[in-house]
Write a protein that holds these residues in place. Structure first.
Motif, mmCIF file in Angstrom:
data_model
loop_
_atom_site.group_PDB
_atom_site.id
_atom_site.type_symbol
_atom_site.label_atom_id
_atom_site.label_comp_id
_atom_site.label_asym_id
_atom_site.label_seq_id
_atom_site.Cartn_x
_atom_site.Cartn_y
_atom_site.Cartn_z
ATOM 1 N N GLY A 1 0.790 -1.225 0.000
ATOM 2 C CA GLY A 1 0.000 0.000 0.000
ATOM 3 C C GLY A 1 0.818 1.268 0.000
ATOM 4 N N GLY B 1 0.578 2.817 -4.796
ATOM 5 C CA GLY B 1 -0.610 3.181 -5.554
ATOM 6 C C GLY B 1 -0.791 2.485 -6.890
ATOM 7 N N THR C 1 -4.169 0.698 -7.426
ATOM 8 C CA THR C 1 -5.362 1.453 -7.037
ATOM 9 C C THR C 1 -6.598 1.049 -7.854
ATOM 10 N N VAL D 1 -14.512 4.832 -4.093
ATOM 11 C CA VAL D 1 -13.421 5.291 -3.227
ATOM 12 C C VAL D 1 -12.124 4.587 -3.624
ATOM 13 N N ALA D 2 -11.056 5.363 -3.807
ATOM 14 C CA ALA D 2 -9.773 4.787 -4.226
ATOM 15 C C ALA D 2 -9.098 4.075 -3.062
ATOM 16 N N VAL D 3 -8.715 2.833 -3.293
ATOM 17 C CA VAL D 3 -7.957 2.084 -2.283
ATOM 18 C C VAL D 3 -6.822 1.331 -2.978
ATOM 19 N N THR D 4 -5.826 0.966 -2.190
ATOM 20 C CA THR D 4 -4.750 0.137 -2.723
ATOM 21 C C THR D 4 -5.176 -1.320 -2.573
ATOM 22 N N ALA E 1 -6.478 6.763 -9.497
ATOM 23 C CA ALA E 1 -6.404 7.815 -8.471
ATOM 24 C C ALA E 1 -6.965 9.120 -9.034
#
Lengths: 738, 159, 290
Positions: free
Chosen positions: B43, B46, B49, B55-58, B109
């Protein structure tokens, strides 16, 4: 003319990359594949007494454990094959990147679980962690077959330095150390090894020089080269780090032993801790100049840490020595350069190949002299920079459009310097953002070879296939050459060169995917060489194909396809020679690129933090083939230089890596970059390059850290003993804490 | 093994997975969505992603089970057929990709950033992509690409 | 290796699951730390109980004189919350510095606290806010001051196999307060701090009425620089006083030498610098608000 050169052209591969459909080595899978994981050495220096694989073999899903007994010729290495592929019982591990075994299993989880169960008994040996200890008489030997740990020494003797120092009105001295640096390409090592339909041992992996891998793999497996094949798909960055093999030969070995597809994917920690690094260097310099600013003499001692195996440490040292004095005229020079084995990480090619470390030292010397002579640093440098026909410390005359002075002039003017006759006046730097901060500005100039040097036969072969329409015009062209696009955009650049040479739009040119079975040897994606060397090969092949077409049209043979191959040899235009073993005099390089960067920084005097506010980068890569890719190379080079100067350091403690992840090894984020980067393309053409192009891949990284270090000095008055200039380093210097 | 039901790029999927598989592993290895790249596995870069319910998450450190019952958008979900998404086209036009391994992560992202803030300043853009590492470009052309995408999306919105 | 991944639908359900698996189960919220700890063999639990779908734990609200933040609230939500930005800006500042945007989207403040890592931005801000944690057990609920919960590096008195932190609360800062959050790190994003200092200052005219200073990670847990705080009360807000407070705060720092994040000597010296700067900045803000 097709206007393919110097005009905006979209990268050929970019649409697939933004869609996520471009395949990198980890994205390939094959029917019936097994997974492999490496058992790494647990000690940096030890004798392997016993390898017990029984517990690992008992894990359900484990298919086989490959050890040194399975390797036909258990050694490899680029240039010097001094590395064991797998270390067997009774043999030595020399760094933590050495390998003991490879576990092959049904899936990756099982392979990982099983490798932790391979029991290895070691007899630890003293660990050599610094070059000074390693150079001492009686130091433990990293390689028992050598008399000492000094892998190589280069002397350069030009004129008589003592005489030169006697003529000097000012003499300055200094020492600097540079760190190990991780390439940190975003795509970790991965790939597949398998036996292809023609029975060849085949590897799909990221590489910089597929044909040299082929050569090394064939040697290891004791096979003819035509029984080995390497396919290079999209490569997620390289920067020199994939010039040596780290995974390719292991995949080949797995395929050779197992006769079925084997996939390997390394995680980031494996990628950082078990692959080579940029050499750390230790520099000690003494430089003299006359009152009018003319340089008289330079005396240099430099030592690089080769780590545990030779890799390209000798060629890197060759380069470092030849560029050690920087792009300046010295009538007298005395250089002693050494590279020394230790039990640290293997060190190897990384963007600049030995030309990246010296600017931090030699550009500091230039500023120290200018300061001592109360001259402006631009003015001082312009007095001494090399021009066409000037003689370097190795006794060769510069050639091919020497743009270094022009890069300095343009960068300095852009950064606000004013010229009054021969005098240059530094700009006002504006107010710092807080009372505890100070601003400074720093300049650095650097140059670098394009193409292989020191008599190495630099050659590249390309094939061009034209498909003709009924009227003889070109419907499409295919370029075949194993020049790997590691991200730098060489595929696009070669397509542009072909389009220009053929007089067709770039959209009609296709560049074949790289497969050693189909694409000829182009040499490596290194030494900033493909635009120049392979560009010349492609140009030559295009011209040959056009000539053939003329004949076909004249003779009305009705052929619809024309193909031509062309082998370009760098020495055909400019032969290079090796160092004279006593004087070091030689013709080192084929061609050069040049650059100047200027950094405006703000230093927090209380915390030591440095912020680079703005940079100006003027680079002479000859004719610019693709302006957007030119900017990308400059900006990417500056990024790596900002990391080198401020944040990046691969740290080992007693031979064991301590910076093992991206959370511990700090490459700059977008917020760490200067808010503004002014890029100036200085196009001094090299008449021997394709359409006047030189090379660009490396030069933008060379001056950055030096410019930042000089700017820190300008702001604070302190010189740092080493880079990176972390906040603590600067704080220590400011507080006299060594 | 456990059942994971989620919607990926508009399609419902149902899979049997190990409970400790990460979302990145499931997307890549089970669904063949190779556009999601794994570069650091912790994490910190990125590259992996994706969006979960926007919602942006790794995804490399997101347990796949967290996507259970959710909508996941990957790079493959952005372009319609052969047509590039405005953000993707902006990356092409700005030469914002070199080796390209970080590119899908930056684009995802950017998607999250522009969905939340359609009119970002250059500083907003830099903060919005500060969770993504790139080793090739020095970021400038990426920031340009995000700015260009924002401009074009705004123009599209006005039409 | 996880054997099961379960979603709790209420706090009681979560506690019941923990009890049922008798130590083999652990709560997971964002998972940004836990997944890595588990992969690295640092978390023995094999059953994950996900709390991010329990209704009611996603609130940021002001109630009964406290600001309450539920266990599901992420760093990103706190950083963007108008309520927090208005009534506890120090926490918004701290949360906006954690990792990168993606980490802030997933990681929760409460998870960050329970994980008890000293290099925690949010937790340091909670120390300065005198925050309390609501701990739910099958026996009932209790409030615990944050300083009681941290016991050492990665050691927290909350038993994540038995208990659950459902919320964190603290008193909103009074209007006249000035805040400052100072952070030193190896780079500007995606990194744990080398040092953070959180300061809340209350003044009457030029005189310091109350001062709160929290510092991390230069000891096994974030800590309050109580000597420095006491020294400041009743003094005139000026540079020399701030510098003295900085020295007092630095005296309590016990950082280890770190090859990556700097020597003990440097970080200790920086405590003095950042505390002084934080106080000066907070005082300026008091004047602006005053």
């Amino acid at each position: 003319m097709s206007d393919a050169i110097g005009t905006p052209q979209a990268r050929l591969d970019i649409a697939a990359k933004v869609k996520g459909t471009r395949k990198y080595p980890q994205d390939f899978n094959m029917e019936g594949q097994l997974w492999a994981a490496v058992v790494w050495a647990a000690h940096p220096h030890a004798i392997v007494r016993r390898i017990d694989t029984s517990a690992a073999e008992a894990v359900p899903g484990v298919v086989r454990i490959i050890t040194s007994k399975d390797v036909p010729v258990n050694s490899y290495g680029i240039g010097i094959p001094d590395q064991p592929v797998l270390v067997g019982e009774g043999e030595k591990v020399r760094w933590v990147g050495d390998r003991i075994a490879i576990v092959v299993a049904q899936d990756l989880r099982t392979a990982h679980r099983a490798r932790d169960l391979v029991r290895v008994d070691y007899e630890p040996l003293p660990v050599l962690t610094d070059v000074f200890t390693a150079m001492k008489d009686g130091a433990p030997l990293v390689h028992e077959n050598r008399p000492n740990n000094i892998l190589h020494h280069i002397p350069i003797r030009k004129g008589n330095v003592e005489e030169g120092f006697a003529q000097a009105d000012v003499i300055v001295e200094g020492e600097v150390a540079t760190p190990f640096v991780e390439h940190a390409y975003m795509q970790p090592e991965a790939g597949i090894g398998y036996i292809d339909e023609e029975g060849r041992v085949t590897v799909i992996a990221a590489a910089q020089w597929p044909h040299d891998d082929l050569h090394q793999i064939a040697r290891m497996l004791n096979l003819p080269e035509d029984q080995v094949r390497e396919i290079v798909p999209a490569v997620g960055g390289a920067f020199g780090g994939r010039e040596d093999m780290y995974i390719q030969h292991l995949l080949a070995l797995c395929a050779f032993v197992m006769r079925r597809p084997i996939k390997m994917v390394w995680d980031r920690e494996e990628s950082i801790t078990h692959t080579g690094k940029r050499h750390p260097f230790y520099f000690a310099y003494k430089v003299g100049a006359k009152r009018d600013g003319t340089l008289t003499a330079v005396k240099i001692r430099l030592i690089s840490d080769a780590g545990a195996y030779a890799s390209t440490s000798i060629p890197v040292l060759n380069n470092a020595a030849s560029f050690a004095a920087g792009p300046y005229k010295y009538p007298h020079a005395h250089v002693d350069a050494y590279t020394v084995f230790t039990n640290n990480a293997v060190t190897m090619a990384m963007r600049g190949f030995g030309a990246t470390q010296p600017p931090v030292m030699y550009e500091r010397m230039m500023d120290q002299l200018a300061e001592a002579l109360q001259m402006d640093p631009v003015e001082f440098r312009l007095k001494n920079l090399l021009g066409d026909g000037d003689i370097t410390i190795t006794g060769n005359a510069m050639w091919g459009g020497v743009g270094i002075k022009e890069t300095l002039r343009q960068a300095a003017i852009a950064a606000g310097w004013r010229q009054q006759g021969d005098r240059w006046i530094k700009p006002d730097l504006g107010q710092p953002s807080a009372p505890h901060k100070k601003r400074g500005i720093g300049i650095a100039c650097a140059y670098k070879n394009v193409g292989y040097s020191f008599g190495f036969d630099d050659k590249s072969e390309a094939e061009v296939i034209l498909r003709l329409r009924d009227d003889g015009s070109i419907a499409s062209a295919t370029v075949k050459t194993a020049a790997v696009d590691v991200g730098q955009g060489v595929t696009t650049a070669l397509a542009q060169i072909a389009a220009e040479a053929l007089g067709v739009p770039v959209s009609r040119v296709r560049v074949a995917l790289i497969d050693t079975a189909d694409t000829p040897n182009a040499g490596s994606s290194s030494a900033s060489r493909h635009t120049y060397i392979t560009g010349n090969a492609v140009y030559g092949a295009c011209k040959a194909a056009l000539e053939k077409r003329e004949r076909i049209l004249l003779e009305e043979t009705g052929e619809m396809t024309v193909s031509a191959k062309y082998l370009y040899r760098g020495r055909s235009r400019r032969p290079t020679t090796a160092y004279d073993p006593v004087t070091g005099q030689c013709n080192p390089h084929i061609s050069y690129s040049y650059g100047t960067e200027i950094a405006l920084v703000e230093v927090d005097l209380e915390t030591g933090e440095t912020e680079v506010l703005k940079m100006w980068a003027a680079h002479d890569a000859g004719k610019v083939v693709n302006p957007a890719m030119y900017f990308g190379q400059v900006a990417g080079g500056v990024h790596m230089g900002v990391g080198y100067g401020l944040t990046e350091e691969f740290i080992m403690e007693n031979g064991v890596p301590r910076t093992r992840r991206f959370s511990e090894y700090f490459i700059p984020t977008v917020l760490d970059m200067p808010r503004e980067l002014v890029s100036l393309a200085v196009e001094v053409e090299d008449p021997t390059g394709p359409f006047g192009a030189k090379g660009l891949g490396e030069t933008p990284t060379l001056p950055t850290a030096a410019a930042i270090a000089n700017a820190i000095h300008d702001a604070t008055g302190v010189w740092l003993k080493r880079i990176p200039a972390t906040s603590e380093m600067v704080w220590r210097a400011l507080h006299g804490k060594g | 093994m456990q059942t994971l039901e989620m919607n990926v790029n508009g399609s419902d999927v149902r899979l049997e997975i190990h409970p400790d598989e990460t979302l990145a592993e499931v997307l890549r290895d089970r669904l063949g969505l190779i556009g999601t790249k794994i570069a650091c596995g912790e994490g910190e870069c990125g590259a992996c992603t994706v969006l979960i319910d926007g919602v942006a998450v790794t995804s490399c450190i997101t347990p796949a089970m967290k996507a259970h019952g959710r909508r996941v958008t990957t790079i493959e979900g952005l372009s319609r057929d052969t047509e590039l998404h405005v953000i993707q086209q902006a990356f092409v036009d700005s030469t914002a990709s070199q080796c390209g391994y970080c590119t899908p992560g930056f684009i995802m992202a950017t998607k999250a950033l522009l969905d939340a803030n359609p009119n970002p300043t250059r500083e907003d853009i830099m903060h919005g992509i500060s969770g993504n590492l790139c080793r090739c470009t020095g970021y400038y052309q990426i920031v340009d690409a995000v700015a260009l995408a924002a401009k074009r999306l705004a123009e599209e919105g006005r039409k | 290796m996880w054997e099961e991944y379960l979603f709790a639908n209420s706090v009681e359900h979560a506690l019941e699951l923990l009890a049922r698996y008798e130590g083999r189960a652990q709560l997971i919220a964002g998972g940004t730390d836990l997944v890595l700890q588990s992969q690295r063999g640092q978390c023995p639990a094999t059953v994950m109980v996900d709390i991010t779908r329990i209704p009611g734990l996603n609130r940021i609200e002001e109630r009964d004189g406290f600001i309450l933040i539920g266990a599901q609230v992420t760093h990103a939500q706190i950083a963007a919350s108008p309520l927090i930005r208005d009534k506890a800006p120090i926490l918004a500042m701290a949360c906006s510095q954690v990792g990168g945007p993606q980490t802030r989207n997933a990681g929760t403040l409460v998870g960050n606290v329970v994980n008890a890592q000293p290099a925690a931005d949010g937790a340091t801000a909670l120390f300065v806010l005198d925050a309390e944690l609501e701990v739910a057990t099958q026996e009932g609920r209790r409030w615990e001051p944050i300083s009681h919960v941290y016991r050492g590096v990665g050691v927290c008195t909350i038993n994540a196999c038995r208990e659950m932190v459902t919320a964190v609360r603290f008193k909103p800062l009074v209007n006249a307060c000035g805040c400052s959050y100072q952070r030193l790190a190896r780079r500007k994003a995606l990194t744990l701090p080398t040092l953070v200092v959180a300061v809340v200052l209350e003044m009457t005219g030029d005189t310091i009425k109350a001062a709160r200073i929290a510092i991390g990670p230069v000891a096994p847990t974030p800590y309050r620089a109580t000597d420095a705080e006491a020294h400041l009360v009743g003094k005139k807000a000026e540079e020399s006083v701030f510098a003295e407070a900085g020295q007092l705060a630095a005296a309590k720092a016990k950082p280890r030498d770190s090859l990556i994040r700097g020597s003990s000597e440097y970080r200790t010296a920086m405590v003095g610098v950042l505390v002084r700067r934080a106080l000066a900045e907070a005082a300026q803000e008091c004047h602006r608000r005053g």
